[in-house]
Design a protein around this motif. Structure first.
Motif, PDB file in Angstrom:
ATOM      1  N   SER A 248       0.816  -1.216   0.000  1.00 42.83           N
ATOM      2  CA  SER A 248       0.000   0.000   0.000  1.00 42.83           C
ATOM      3  C   SER A 248       0.851   1.268   0.000  1.00 42.83           C
ATOM      4  O   SER A 248       0.385   2.321  -0.446  1.00 42.83           O
ATOM      5  N   LYS A 249       2.071   1.164   0.473  1.00 44.08           N
ATOM      6  CA  LYS A 249       2.966   2.321   0.446  1.00 44.08           C
ATOM      7  C   LYS A 249       3.685   2.447  -0.904  1.00 44.08           C
ATOM      8  O   LYS A 249       3.880   3.549  -1.411  1.00 44.08           O
ATOM      9  N   VAL A 250       4.084   1.321  -1.461  1.00 43.79           N
ATOM     10  CA  VAL A 250       4.832   1.343  -2.719  1.00 43.79           C
ATOM     11  C   VAL A 250       3.919   1.690  -3.905  1.00 43.79           C
ATOM     12  O   VAL A 250       4.293   2.484  -4.773  1.00 43.79           O
ATOM     13  N   PHE A 251       2.732   1.081  -3.928  1.00 42.51           N
ATOM     14  CA  PHE A 251       1.782   1.357  -5.007  1.00 42.51           C
ATOM     15  C   PHE A 251       0.688   2.296  -4.521  1.00 42.51           C
ATOM     16  O   PHE A 251       0.202   2.141  -3.410  1.00 42.51           O
ATOM     17  N   PRO A 252       0.248   3.287  -5.320  1.00 44.56           N
ATOM     18  CA  PRO A 252       0.674   3.522  -6.705  1.00 44.56           C
ATOM     19  C   PRO A 252       1.866   4.492  -6.852  1.00 44.56           C
ATOM     20  O   PRO A 252       2.200   4.869  -7.974  1.00 44.56           O
ATOM     21  N   ARG A 253       2.513   4.864  -5.758  1.00 44.38           N
ATOM     22  CA  ARG A 253       3.586   5.856  -5.877  1.00 44.38           C
ATOM     23  C   ARG A 253       4.717   5.381  -6.788  1.00 44.38           C
ATOM     24  O   ARG A 253       5.367   6.197  -7.449  1.00 44.38           O
ATOM     25  N   LEU A 254       4.948   4.065  -6.829  1.00 46.86           N
ATOM     26  CA  LEU A 254       5.979   3.520  -7.713  1.00 46.86           C
ATOM     27  C   LEU A 254       5.689   3.861  -9.179  1.00 46.86           C
ATOM     28  O   LEU A 254       6.605   4.108  -9.964  1.00 46.86           O
ATOM     29  N   LEU A 255       4.408   3.887  -9.550  1.00 43.24           N
ATOM     30  CA  LEU A 255       4.029   4.218 -10.922  1.00 43.24           C
ATOM     31  C   LEU A 255       4.400   5.666 -11.236  1.00 43.24           C
ATOM     32  O   LEU A 255       4.866   5.975 -12.342  1.00 43.24           O
ATOM     33  N   ALA A 256       4.195   6.546 -10.264  1.00 42.79           N
ATOM     34  CA  ALA A 256       4.549   7.952 -10.455  1.00 42.79           C
ATOM     35  C   ALA A 256       6.055   8.104 -10.621  1.00 42.79           C
ATOM     36  O   ALA A 256       6.531   8.822 -11.511  1.00 42.79           O
ATOM     37  N   MET A 257       6.836   7.416  -9.787  1.00 40.31           N
ATOM     38  CA  MET A 257       8.293   7.510  -9.883  1.00 40.31           C
ATOM     39  C   MET A 257       8.784   6.947 -11.213  1.00 40.31           C
ATOM     40  O   MET A 257       9.710   7.498 -11.833  1.00 40.31           O
ATOM     41  N   SER A 258       8.163   5.866 -11.680  1.00 36.64           N
ATOM     42  CA  SER A 258       8.547   5.283 -12.971  1.00 36.64           C
ATOM     43  C   SER A 258       8.364   6.303 -14.086  1.00 36.64           C
ATOM     44  O   SER A 258       9.233   6.478 -14.945  1.00 36.64           O
ATOM     45  N   GLU A 259       7.230   6.992 -14.071  1.00 37.95           N
ATOM     46  CA  GLU A 259       6.972   7.976 -15.124  1.00 37.95           C
ATOM     47  C   GLU A 259       7.909   9.175 -14.998  1.00 37.95           C
ATOM     48  O   GLU A 259       8.359   9.733 -16.003  1.00 37.95           O
ATOM     49  N   VAL A 260       8.237   9.560 -13.769  1.00 41.23           N
ATOM     50  CA  VAL A 260       9.199  10.646 -13.549  1.00 41.23           C
ATOM     51  C   VAL A 260      10.548  10.313 -14.183  1.00 41.23           C
ATOM     52  O   VAL A 260      11.155  11.133 -14.875  1.00 41.23           O
ATOM     53  N   LEU A 261      11.004   9.090 -13.956  1.00 33.53           N
ATOM     54  CA  LEU A 261      12.362   8.713 -14.370  1.00 33.53           C
ATOM     55  C   LEU A 261      12.453   8.355 -15.850  1.00 33.53           C
ATOM     56  O   LEU A 261      13.541   8.407 -16.419  1.00 33.53           O
ATOM     57  N   TRP A 262      11.336   8.000 -16.473  1.00 31.83           N
ATOM     58  CA  TRP A 262      11.382   7.513 -17.852  1.00 31.83           C
ATOM     59  C   TRP A 262      10.626   8.402 -18.843  1.00 31.83           C
ATOM     60  O   TRP A 262      10.387   8.005 -19.974  1.00 31.83           O
ATOM     61  N   THR A 263      10.255   9.595 -18.402  1.00 29.66           N
ATOM     62  CA  THR A 263       9.494  10.499 -19.268  1.00 29.66           C
ATOM     63  C   THR A 263      10.134  11.877 -19.277  1.00 29.66           C
ATOM     64  O   THR A 263      10.494  12.404 -18.217  1.00 29.66           O
ATOM     65  N   ALA A 264      10.262  12.470 -20.469  1.00 26.69           N
ATOM     66  CA  ALA A 264      10.780  13.836 -20.555  1.00 26.69           C
ATOM     67  C   ALA A 264       9.835  14.771 -19.800  1.00 26.69           C
ATOM     68  O   ALA A 264       8.605  14.628 -19.905  1.00 26.69           O
ATOM     69  N   PRO A 265      10.375  15.721 -19.032  1.00 26.51           N
ATOM     70  CA  PRO A 265       9.530  16.606 -18.210  1.00 26.51           C
ATOM     71  C   PRO A 265       8.402  17.280 -18.993  1.00 26.51           C
ATOM     72  O   PRO A 265       7.276  17.390 -18.496  1.00 26.51           O
ATOM     73  N   GLU A 266       8.676  17.703 -20.235  1.00 20.04           N
ATOM     74  CA  GLU A 266       7.660  18.411 -21.006  1.00 20.04           C
ATOM     75  C   GLU A 266       6.517  17.501 -21.457  1.00 20.04           C
ATOM     76  O   GLU A 266       5.453  17.979 -21.877  1.00 20.04           O
TER      77      GLU A 266
END
Length: 283
Positions: A248-266
Motif C-alpha cells: 500500500s505504500k509502494v503502489f501507486p507511488r511507484l508508478l509515479a516515480m517510474s513515469e518521472v524517471l522515464w518520461t521527458a519533463p515536457e
C-alpha cells in the motif's frame, strides 16, 4: 539472524544461499538486477554483537531493537576487520552477479575511533589528519577490493565528505546536494531524497502528486554533468512493515516515480497519469 524484542518476542530470519539464487534468477527474468547493500563502517551493530572482536572496544554488545544511529562501528585500526569484511563481500559477490555492490557509508559516528588506540595508530601510519579522513581510507580500501573483483561501489552521500575513487557512484538521500556535488566532481549519482523518494513515509508527507512532480536532475548542472545522474530510487525501508503495508505504500507511488524517471519533463501530464493509474487498482 534472530533477536529478542523488548516485549520478549523473537524477531528475525535469513535467506539461504539457494533462496538468494532464486530471488536473483526471478528478478533477472524480468530485467531486474538485485544490488545488495552491505553496510559499513557504521550501521553494523548486529554484526558486532556476533563478532565483537572487530569493534574498537571488544564488546560485548546487544543487538538493537529500534531505529537509530549507534556509536559502535567497525574498528578501522584492526587489520582483521578488513579480512572479515572482504570474506563477507566474497560470498556476496558470488551470489549477486550485478555490477554494483552498495556499501552504505552513511551515519557513521566517529566517537569510538576518536578514542581507539588502534585507530589513532592507523591514522598516524597513513598520515590521516582526522577521523573523517579515516572513513575515506576505510571506504577506499573496500572500493579497491571490489574494483579488483570487477564490481562498482555505491555509497550514500556521506562518502563525499572525503576523497573517493573515480569509479564510485554516490546515492543522494539528504536532499539533492549530494547528487549535484557528485556530478560536478565527475561521479555518477543516484537520486533518492527523503523529500520525494522515501516510500516508507506516510502519504501525508509524500503523496502521489508530490512524487509525480519530482525532478531527479539537480539544478545548476551543465549538460555534461547531467549525464552523471543515472536515475533515481524509491526507498521502502521495510523493517516492521508487513507485506500488505509495503504494497500500500509502494503502489501507486511507484508508478509515479517510474513515469518521472522515464518520461521527458515536457511530456508529463498529471491529469492523464492520474486517470491511467485508476486502471491499476484492480491489479
Amino acid at each position: 539472524a534472530y533477536r529478542q524484542e523488548k516485549d520478549g518476542s523473537t524477531y528475525g530470519g535469513f535467506y539461504s544461499q539457494e533462496q538468494i539464487k532464486e530471488v536473483v534468477s526471478y528478478a533477472k527474468e524480468r530485467g531486474v538486477a538485485v544490488v545488495p547493500e552491505i553496510e559499513l563502517p557504521g550501521h553494523s551493530l548486529a554484526a558486532l554483537a556476533a563478532y565483537p572482536q572487530y569493534s574498537c572496544t571488544g564488546g560485548p554488545f546487544e543487538v538493537e531493537t529500534d531505529w537509530g544511529v549507534f556509536k559502535e562501528i567497525y574498528c578501522a585500526g584492526n587489520e582483521q576487520t578488513f579480512t572479515f569484511i572482504k570474506n563477507i563481500l566474497d560470498e556476496v559477490i558470488e551470489l549477486f552477479p550485478a555490477e554494483y555492490i552498495h556499501i552504505g557509508g552513511d551515519e557513521v559516528p566517529k566517537y569510538r575511533w576518536e578514542r581507539c588506540s588502534k585507530c589513532k595508530k592507523r591514522m598516524m601510519e597513513e598520515s590521516l589528519e582526522d577521523v573523517h579522513e579515516l572513513q575515506s581510507y576505510f571506504i577506499q580500501r573496500i572500493e579497491t577490493y571490489l574494483s579488483r573483483k570487477g564490481k562498482k561501489l555505491i555509497g550514500w552521500d556521506e562518502i563525499l565528505e572525503g576523497e573517493i575513487a573515480s569509479g564510485v557512484t554516490v546515492q543522494s538521500w539528504r536532499g539533492m546536494k549530494g547528487a549535484a556535488k557528485a556530478a560536478k566532481s565527475g561521479h555518477d549519482a543516484i537520486v533518492s531524497p527523503t523529500s520525494h523518494a522515501y516510500f516508507d513515509y506516510d502519504l501525508d508527507a509524500i503523496d502521489l502528486r508530490k512524487v509525480y512532480y519530482f525532478d531527479p536532475i539537480p539544478e545548476g548542472l551543465t549538460k555534461e554533468e547531467e549525464k552523471h545522474i543515472l536515475g533515481g530510487e524509491c526507498n521502502m525501508w521495510s523493517e516492521y512493515a508487513p507485506q500488505d503495508m509495503v504494497d500500500s505504500k509502494v503502489f501507486p507511488r511507484l508508478l509515479a516515480m517510474s513515469e518521472v524517471l522515464w518520461t521527458a519533463p515536457e511530456q508529463k501530464d498529471y491529469a492523464s497519469f492520474y486517470n491511467r493509474v485508476q486502471d491499476h487498482y484492480s491489479r
